[in-house]
Design a protein around this motif. Sequence first.
Motif, PDB file in Angstrom:
ATOM      1  N   TRP A 414       0.578  -1.230   0.066  1.00 25.32           N
ATOM      2  CA  TRP A 414       0.092   0.015  -0.107  1.00 25.32           C
ATOM      3  C   TRP A 414       0.921   1.313   0.121  1.00 25.32           C
ATOM      4  O   TRP A 414       0.325   2.226  -0.459  1.00 25.32           O
ATOM      5  CB  TRP A 414      -0.936   0.064   1.194  1.00 25.32           C
ATOM      6  CG  TRP A 414      -0.082  -0.154   2.664  1.00 25.32           C
ATOM      7  CD1 TRP A 414       0.325  -1.095   3.194  1.00 25.32           C
ATOM      8  CD2 TRP A 414       0.198   1.315   3.314  1.00 25.32           C
ATOM      9  NE1 TRP A 414       0.970  -0.641   4.327  1.00 25.32           N
ATOM     10  CE2 TRP A 414       0.916   0.861   4.358  1.00 25.32           C
ATOM     11  CE3 TRP A 414       0.124   2.604   3.104  1.00 25.32           C
ATOM     12  CZ2 TRP A 414       1.516   1.620   5.309  1.00 25.32           C
ATOM     13  CZ3 TRP A 414       0.781   3.492   3.948  1.00 25.32           C
ATOM     14  CH2 TRP A 414       1.376   2.824   5.086  1.00 25.32           C
ATOM     15  N   VAL A 434       0.292  -0.636  11.137  1.00 27.76           N
ATOM     16  CA  VAL A 434      -0.919  -0.281  10.158  1.00 27.76           C
ATOM     17  C   VAL A 434      -1.948  -1.337  10.497  1.00 27.76           C
ATOM     18  O   VAL A 434      -2.894  -0.957  10.235  1.00 27.76           O
ATOM     19  CB  VAL A 434      -0.019  -0.732   8.897  1.00 27.76           C
ATOM     20  CG1 VAL A 434      -1.055  -0.360   7.841  1.00 27.76           C
ATOM     21  CG2 VAL A 434       1.245   0.159   8.652  1.00 27.76           C
ATOM     22  N   GLY A 438      -5.573  -2.282   7.198  1.00 28.81           N
ATOM     23  CA  GLY A 438      -4.961  -1.219   7.080  1.00 28.81           C
ATOM     24  C   GLY A 438      -3.807  -1.652   5.750  1.00 28.81           C
ATOM     25  O   GLY A 438      -3.302  -0.679   5.042  1.00 28.81           O
ATOM     26  N   SER A 439      -3.415  -2.946   5.655  1.00 26.19           N
ATOM     27  CA  SER A 439      -2.276  -3.126   4.822  1.00 26.19           C
ATOM     28  C   SER A 439      -2.724  -3.736   3.602  1.00 26.19           C
ATOM     29  O   SER A 439      -2.183  -3.704   2.430  1.00 26.19           O
ATOM     30  CB  SER A 439      -1.365  -4.257   5.667  1.00 26.19           C
ATOM     31  OG  SER A 439      -0.642  -3.575   6.894  1.00 26.19           O
ATOM     32  N   LYS A 445      -6.220   0.210   2.934  1.00 25.51           N
ATOM     33  CA  LYS A 445      -5.159   0.768   2.142  1.00 25.51           C
ATOM     34  C   LYS A 445      -5.152   2.278   2.064  1.00 25.51           C
ATOM     35  O   LYS A 445      -4.254   3.328   2.287  1.00 25.51           O
ATOM     36  CB  LYS A 445      -4.730   0.249   0.975  1.00 25.51           C
ATOM     37  CG  LYS A 445      -4.290  -1.296   1.158  1.00 25.51           C
ATOM     38  CD  LYS A 445      -3.544  -1.710   0.109  1.00 25.51           C
ATOM     39  CE  LYS A 445      -4.662  -2.853  -0.773  1.00 25.51           C
ATOM     40  NZ  LYS A 445      -4.023  -3.548  -2.028  1.00 25.51           N
ATOM     41  N   SER A 448      -4.662   4.342   5.169  1.00 23.11           N
ATOM     42  CA  SER A 448      -3.176   4.320   5.577  1.00 23.11           C
ATOM     43  C   SER A 448      -2.492   5.357   4.791  1.00 23.11           C
ATOM     44  O   SER A 448      -1.826   6.068   5.275  1.00 23.11           O
ATOM     45  CB  SER A 448      -2.543   2.927   5.435  1.00 23.11           C
ATOM     46  OG  SER A 448      -3.210   2.112   5.935  1.00 23.11           O
ATOM     47  N   GLN A 449      -2.707   5.264   3.477  1.00 20.77           N
ATOM     48  CA  GLN A 449      -2.145   6.339   2.803  1.00 20.77           C
ATOM     49  C   GLN A 449      -2.490   7.774   3.246  1.00 20.77           C
ATOM     50  O   GLN A 449      -1.810   8.878   3.022  1.00 20.77           O
ATOM     51  CB  GLN A 449      -2.795   6.172   1.315  1.00 20.77           C
ATOM     52  CG  GLN A 449      -2.075   5.031   0.505  1.00 20.77           C
ATOM     53  CD  GLN A 449      -2.923   4.247  -0.586  1.00 20.77           C
ATOM     54  OE1 GLN A 449      -3.881   4.760  -0.921  1.00 20.77           O
ATOM     55  NE2 GLN A 449      -2.255   3.364  -1.008  1.00 20.77           N
ATOM     56  N   ILE A 464       7.159   2.513   9.469  1.00 19.44           N
ATOM     57  CA  ILE A 464       6.249   1.260   9.683  1.00 19.44           C
ATOM     58  C   ILE A 464       7.370  -0.103   9.577  1.00 19.44           C
ATOM     59  O   ILE A 464       8.478  -0.014   9.503  1.00 19.44           O
ATOM     60  CB  ILE A 464       5.342   1.242   8.262  1.00 19.44           C
ATOM     61  CG1 ILE A 464       6.305   0.872   7.226  1.00 19.44           C
ATOM     62  CG2 ILE A 464       4.537   2.247   8.406  1.00 19.44           C
ATOM     63  CD1 ILE A 464       5.207   0.730   5.764  1.00 19.44           C
ATOM     64  N   THR A 506      -1.809   3.733  15.715  1.00 13.88           N
ATOM     65  CA  THR A 506      -2.762   3.002  14.812  1.00 13.88           C
ATOM     66  C   THR A 506      -3.882   3.228  14.522  1.00 13.88           C
ATOM     67  O   THR A 506      -4.408   4.200  15.342  1.00 13.88           O
ATOM     68  CB  THR A 506      -2.536   1.600  15.590  1.00 13.88           C
ATOM     69  OG1 THR A 506      -3.254   0.717  14.625  1.00 13.88           O
ATOM     70  CG2 THR A 506      -3.197   1.434  16.905  1.00 13.88           C
ATOM     71  N   ASN A 507      -4.268   3.241  13.308  1.00 12.96           N
ATOM     72  CA  ASN A 507      -5.561   3.450  13.057  1.00 12.96           C
ATOM     73  C   ASN A 507      -6.853   2.356  13.441  1.00 12.96           C
ATOM     74  O   ASN A 507      -7.980   2.807  13.425  1.00 12.96           O
ATOM     75  CB  ASN A 507      -5.764   3.964  11.530  1.00 12.96           C
ATOM     76  CG  ASN A 507      -5.264   5.063  11.277  1.00 12.96           C
ATOM     77  OD1 ASN A 507      -5.062   5.986  11.859  1.00 12.96           O
ATOM     78  ND2 ASN A 507      -4.341   5.178  10.177  1.00 12.96           N
TER      79      ASN A 507
END
Length: 668
Positions: A414, A434, A438-439, A445, A448-449, A464, A506-507
């Motif tokens: 990503w 991530v 998120g990966s 993705k 994350s971006q 990361i 982290t999200n």
Amino acid sequence: MHHATAGSFLAIPGVVWFWILSVIGIGGVVFSLSRRFQLLTIGRPAERFDRLGERFKHMMVFAVGQKKMFDDPFAGLYHIFIFYGFLVVSLRTVSMVIEGLFAGWQLPLMETGFGHLYLFSKDIFEVLVLVGLAFAVWRRGVQKKPRMIQSFGAWLVIGLIGALMITDIGSEASRIAAGAMDGAFLPVSAAVAALFKGFSHSALQTMYTTMWWVHLAVLYYFANELPYSKHFHVYTALLNVFFANLDAPGKLPSMDLEEIDEDTRFGISTVTDLSWKQMLDLYTCTECGRCREFCPTTLTEKPLQPVLLTKMIRNQLYSEQNQLLGSPGEKGSASEEELVPVVVDPEIIWACTTCRWCERACPLDISYVDKIVEMRRNLVLEKAEFPEEAQPAFRGYEVNGNPWQLPAEERANWADGLDVPLASDGDFEYLFFVGSPGSYDDHGKKVSQAFVKILKEAGVSFAILGAEELTSGDAVRRLGNEYLFQMLAQQNIETMNAYGVTKIVTNCPHVYNTLKNEYPDFGGNYEVLHGTQLVADLVRSGKIHLTEAVEEVVAYHDPCYLGRTNGEYESPRFLLNAIPGLKFREPDLARDRSMCCGAGGGRMWLEEDLGSRINQLRFSQLEQTGAENVAVACPYCFSMLSDAQNETGHEEAKTWDVIELVARSLRT
Ligand code: SF4
Ligand code: SF4
């Protein structure tokens, strides 16, 4: 002031009978309580004798102060009347017992200011208890809240408490009418005594004696019935709240997998695998049903209703009591009855999303998730019995470190072209953990971006782990696979410690909870932030500026593992408010009352084929705010709610992660 006739009036006839009644009544209570106590001693150990000051304070706020009862203000108020009234009247009840055992005895200090104050408050509280009981009757008989469990036992207890109050007021009124007592400090009893004007002394004596006998007979019956009913909480509530779990609510108990032999029992299989505290929970449940009010499985007609689960296990424990303890003086035998599937259907155990609404709601701090996950542990680790859909996820987590069985080396794809630093490149302040969605997930993705865009704009030093990152293990642990969880956790910790990680962002609220609350048990001690917390700080400190208008109307859904479990409600709201042009709405069930999306507890990887769908119910609650779109702060909530939008024909509606909305609002 007592008159000359007081002594003879107060003498209760039948003292021998009263002694016999008391020996049976008090002896019965002592016997029942000692058996229940003995049962606790065969439960597993639980570390609940630490932090005594904190425990005392917690008990004062939640048990004595009845804090959670006021979540339902009406019920809170009438329960306070009954609770405190009962306490105040108890002193008079004790004095009545002593009067009966030792003829003519009276409570000391009754002629002092203290005594007068006591008599006055007792009289008033008795009326308040009766008012409280009248409200309770209305609640049960007329309003019939769906969360409540209707039972004969509940009515019986209302009747018994009412009888205790009425007979006490009646006995005091008889004394006052007979001139054996001054009614100046007993306004209610004195008003009742006025009705007895003109009654002969012997009629009043008979009335007093009858009230006294009925009061004490009811008392002994009530005291003996409690250990066998849902009102056992009268004895156990303070203790249960005192010994409550004071750790972070999202932390599951860790199993010591290094100290195992052939006798080790994994998780909970029979009632004797419960800890003494888990047994005390069962004793204490009042069947008020608050735990099922917003339980997502209950609301979608699945077989898990937390209060009913407690009842099932409690009934089983009680039914095995004699066998486990043996008859008095004998040795008991071990429990052989497996809870799952004999007593509890496996569907019940696998339905839980671990959202912890039940624990948040329970006024007596009864826990659920630990018991449910420990029952799952037993099924997974000892019997290899789990829903077949979990198998591919377990395999994916074990072999590739992600549930989709996608190659580990693609974990950082990503980030291609974004110039994202790797931990192996050198120093950094924050490790961006991530997480698997998120990966690998298409939408994850994008989040994350977007997050990287924000971090770079703010000049945050981060890195990361890339292909070295493994799933946090949240879902496998909650699905009962403690072995695999500990393996994943240890590997992640080893990797992060080798890079000297101290701060993590982290999200994913599931990663956040696991790293923050569970990794410390395995040597992973970090400062862990959720993405919205870090980004809110960046906005507050002026490191980023939200200048671009985002013309959206969104309803915000609190993720269970960020909100109720970890108490973070403000950061996402702060960001939504800070975005120009964006309007956000709150659903009725928000903050600590938020309803789960259905994905937690590993449910993300299991089929939902019973009842209606949790995600659709939650989406309908969000839709009722009038907002077209939904904002979340969790990749699993995103997945569940965007699916719900599609499943219910709302393809035009959108679900956004708060991080994406912030990135859209950044100066371009
Ligand atoms: S944790 Fe949530 S799903 Fe599980 S029993 Fe409690 S309220 Fe229901
Ligand atoms: S577990 Fe707690 S909330 Fe649920 S019925 Fe029992 S006392 Fe009420």
